[in-house]
Structure formats: C-alpha cells, structure tokens
Design a protein around this motif. Structure first.
Motif, PDB file in Angstrom:
ATOM      1  N   PRO A 147       0.824  -1.215   0.000  1.00 42.57           N
ATOM      2  CA  PRO A 147       0.000   0.000   0.000  1.00 42.57           C
ATOM      3  C   PRO A 147       0.851   1.254   0.000  1.00 42.57           C
ATOM      4  O   PRO A 147       1.981   1.258   0.525  1.00 42.57           O
ATOM      5  CB  PRO A 147      -0.790  -0.123   1.314  1.00 42.57           C
ATOM      6  N   VAL A 148       0.331   2.324  -0.603  1.00 38.54           N
ATOM      7  CA  VAL A 148       1.002   3.621  -0.530  1.00 38.54           C
ATOM      8  C   VAL A 148       0.998   4.069   0.931  1.00 38.54           C
ATOM      9  O   VAL A 148      -0.065   4.147   1.558  1.00 38.54           O
ATOM     10  CB  VAL A 148       0.288   4.656  -1.417  1.00 38.54           C
ATOM     11  N   ASN A 161      -4.456   3.968   7.657  1.00 40.08           N
ATOM     12  CA  ASN A 161      -4.104   4.222   6.265  1.00 40.08           C
ATOM     13  C   ASN A 161      -5.169   3.591   5.378  1.00 40.08           C
ATOM     14  O   ASN A 161      -5.336   2.369   5.369  1.00 40.08           O
ATOM     15  CB  ASN A 161      -2.722   3.630   5.959  1.00 40.08           C
ATOM     16  N   SER A 163      -5.251   3.161   2.214  1.00 39.80           N
ATOM     17  CA  SER A 163      -4.674   2.261   1.225  1.00 39.80           C
ATOM     18  C   SER A 163      -4.346   0.907   1.849  1.00 39.80           C
ATOM     19  O   SER A 163      -4.521  -0.145   1.219  1.00 39.80           O
ATOM     20  CB  SER A 163      -3.412   2.880   0.619  1.00 39.80           C
ATOM     21  N   ASP A 227      -3.590   1.837  -3.932  1.00 39.04           N
ATOM     22  CA  ASP A 227      -3.971   3.178  -3.475  1.00 39.04           C
ATOM     23  C   ASP A 227      -5.453   3.372  -3.717  1.00 39.04           C
ATOM     24  O   ASP A 227      -6.114   2.538  -4.351  1.00 39.04           O
ATOM     25  CB  ASP A 227      -3.145   4.236  -4.209  1.00 39.04           C
ATOM     26  N   ASP A 228      -5.989   4.490  -3.218  1.00 34.63           N
ATOM     27  CA  ASP A 228      -7.424   4.736  -3.363  1.00 34.63           C
ATOM     28  C   ASP A 228      -7.772   5.408  -4.681  1.00 34.63           C
ATOM     29  O   ASP A 228      -8.694   4.985  -5.378  1.00 34.63           O
ATOM     30  CB  ASP A 228      -7.973   5.544  -2.177  1.00 34.63           C
ATOM     31  N   THR A 235       1.997  10.094  -7.429  1.00 32.10           N
ATOM     32  CA  THR A 235       2.315   9.411  -6.171  1.00 32.10           C
ATOM     33  C   THR A 235       2.715   7.958  -6.414  1.00 32.10           C
ATOM     34  O   THR A 235       3.748   7.494  -5.912  1.00 32.10           O
ATOM     35  CB  THR A 235       1.116   9.476  -5.216  1.00 32.10           C
ATOM     36  N   VAL A 236       1.911   7.217  -7.178  1.00 31.95           N
ATOM     37  CA  VAL A 236       2.233   5.810  -7.406  1.00 31.95           C
ATOM     38  C   VAL A 236       3.486   5.674  -8.266  1.00 31.95           C
ATOM     39  O   VAL A 236       4.234   4.690  -8.132  1.00 31.95           O
ATOM     40  CB  VAL A 236       1.040   5.050  -8.024  1.00 31.95           C
ATOM     41  N   CYS A 239       6.328   5.930  -5.895  1.00 34.34           N
ATOM     42  CA  CYS A 239       6.431   4.669  -5.152  1.00 34.34           C
ATOM     43  C   CYS A 239       7.077   3.589  -6.014  1.00 34.34           C
ATOM     44  O   CYS A 239       7.940   2.830  -5.554  1.00 34.34           O
ATOM     45  CB  CYS A 239       5.053   4.213  -4.697  1.00 34.34           C
ATOM     46  N   VAL A 255      -5.835   0.642  -8.113  1.00 39.12           N
ATOM     47  CA  VAL A 255      -6.522   1.670  -7.331  1.00 39.12           C
ATOM     48  C   VAL A 255      -8.027   1.425  -7.370  1.00 39.12           C
ATOM     49  O   VAL A 255      -8.531   0.700  -8.226  1.00 39.12           O
ATOM     50  CB  VAL A 255      -6.213   3.090  -7.865  1.00 39.12           C
TER      51      VAL A 255
END
Length: 267
Positions: A147-148, A161, A163, A227-228, A235-236, A239, A255
């Motif tokens: 998860p992020v 969290n 995520s 992630d959501d 962001t991803v 990561c 997501v």
C-alpha cells in the motif's frame, strides 16, 4: 445434600442444540436488521443486503474493456490488443500497468472521502472486492501487495491508512501476500489536491523509500502498489521508482478509482 449443577456444553447436547443455536442466531440477526436496517454505503438509504442502492449503483462507472493496456484508461471503442493511449505514449510511467475499479465520479468520490476522512473503514471490504475483480490480471502474477504509505504525522492524525485497509481486503480475496511496511514515506508532503501535474510530481519526488529491513522482501518480486485514487499518477509513480531502485522485478498499480477526463481514442 446439595445439588451439583455442572455446565453442559452444546457439543454434549447434540444436533438439537446446534439447531437451536442456529435458530437463535438467525432470530437475533433478523431482529438486528429490523432495528438497524442495512444502509447504502454511499447515500445511506436502506437497502437489501450489502452494497449500494439501485440509484447509486446506476451512477457508478465501472471500468471495463476496452482500455489502455498500460494505464487502464477506458477507450471509446475497441482498437484491438496492445494499442496504447496518448498518455501512455507521451509520458510512460515507471510502473508496468495500472488498473482501476471505477471512474472517479460522484459516487466514487463520496466513497473515497468517507473511507479516507470520515473513519468509514466499513467501506473497505466492498471497495477492496471491486478492486480485486478489476485487478485480476495483475494479481494473478503478483508476489506482494504494497500500500502507498502515509507519513507518520498524517497517520497519527488520521489513525489508519486507507490504502492499507484496501490492501488487506485484496490480500484476502487474491491470496497475494501483503507487505504493509515495505515502503515508507520519508518526507512529509503537501496534499496533492489542487496541484498541477508538474507540481504533484515535484511534491512527491524523493518522498518514498523502501524500508532497509524489507529490501530482501522486495528484490526480484513482482509487486502491486495499492492506493485509493489515481489522478495524474505522480504518487504511485514515485512509489514505483523507489521499489524499482530496490531491485523489484516489476511494479504495477491497482486503485479503487481513477480520474478520466473524457472518453479516449487510442492512437
């Protein structure tokens, strides 16, 4: 002489007791459903069973084929296999593939915000199951779910969290191992909401790092980041770059919802 009343186990009472216990549980559940009817996870109107009401279900836009095989962006028509979207060609991300369960529209936004900001962790099971369905292709070959992560300051204020909550459900659905602490956010970042694409990329640059004691878990593994919401993918992507620097074999993204500006045609 006093009487000695020893407790009697249900197992000793036999099938009749088991039937009675089952009937009692059914009656108790029925009474609870009458007192507290199941509500739509979006609008909170009463519904039969779990999930969303008919009105909200009609507003959810599940992403189905045809879509870009790399980014998962839906196409307006089926162009045939392996034709990419303009975004995938113009700015290819570090991750191999991305998939999303739904478009980020009115109902999806409500679900994400309630999970993320209003402590509605009860939404994670159904959202995670939709994600597991959308990401079957990625999960079939995956070794790890990551998860992020939140920065510890934001995690402290938010208490969980979102995520990670989604990733736990996906792990149960798919059997893919969850490694919740493989990534850490080493730098607090501003909220991405309201930032441009370039500002989002700058905001998260260098913000993620593989935990030193998890390097051996990452090396050579096929990893799915959870992630959501995927907006620009900054962001991803950050990561994914951190995981690839740690020698992950491949990184993909799953997501709940992704922003889709308009129907796309492949090129």
């Amino acid at each position: 002489m006093g009487l000695n009343f020893a407790p009697i186990s249900i197992r000793r009472l036999g099938p009749a007791a088991h039937a009675a216990r089952g009937a009692f549980a059914h009656i108790a559940k029925l009474a609870l459903d009458i007192a507290l009817p199941t509500l739509c996870i979006s609008c909170r109107e009463p519904v039969d069973g779990e999930g969303v009401c008919a009105a909200c279900w009609g507003k959810l836009s599940f992403i189905e084929r045809p879509y870009c095989p790399k980014l998962g962006i839906p196409f307006v028509y089926d162009p045939g296999p392996e034709l990419l979207s303009m975004e995938a060609i113009a700015a290819p991300p570090a991750y191999a593939k991305a998939r999303a369960a739904v478009r980020y529209d009115e109902v999806a936004r409500t679900l994400v915000h309630q999970l993320k900001y209003q402590d509605r962790t009860d939404l994670a099971p159904i959202m995670g199951r939709w994600m597991a369905r959308a990401g079957r292709e990625l999960l079939a070959d995956a070794d790890l779910l990551v998860p992020v992560p939140l920065h510890w300051q934001r995690g402290f204020s938010r208490r969980y969290n979102q995520s990670g909550a989604l990733a736990r459900v996906i792990a149960r659905c798919s059997g893919v191992r969850l490694q919740g602490d493989a990534l850490r956010r080493v730098r607090a970042t501003a909220q991405q909401v309201g930032l441009s694409r370039s500002q989002r990329s700058s905001n998260v640059q260098g913000a993620f790092q593989v935990s030193p004691d998890r390097l051996h878990e990452v090396q050579g593994r096929r990893i799915v980041i959870v992630d959501d919401v995927l907006t620009t993918g900054a962001t991803v992507d950050a990561c994914a770059r951190a995981l690839l620097r740690a020698k992950a074999a491949e990184v993909s993204v799953l997501v709940f919802a992704r922003v889709v500006d308009a129907p796309r045609a492949p090129i």
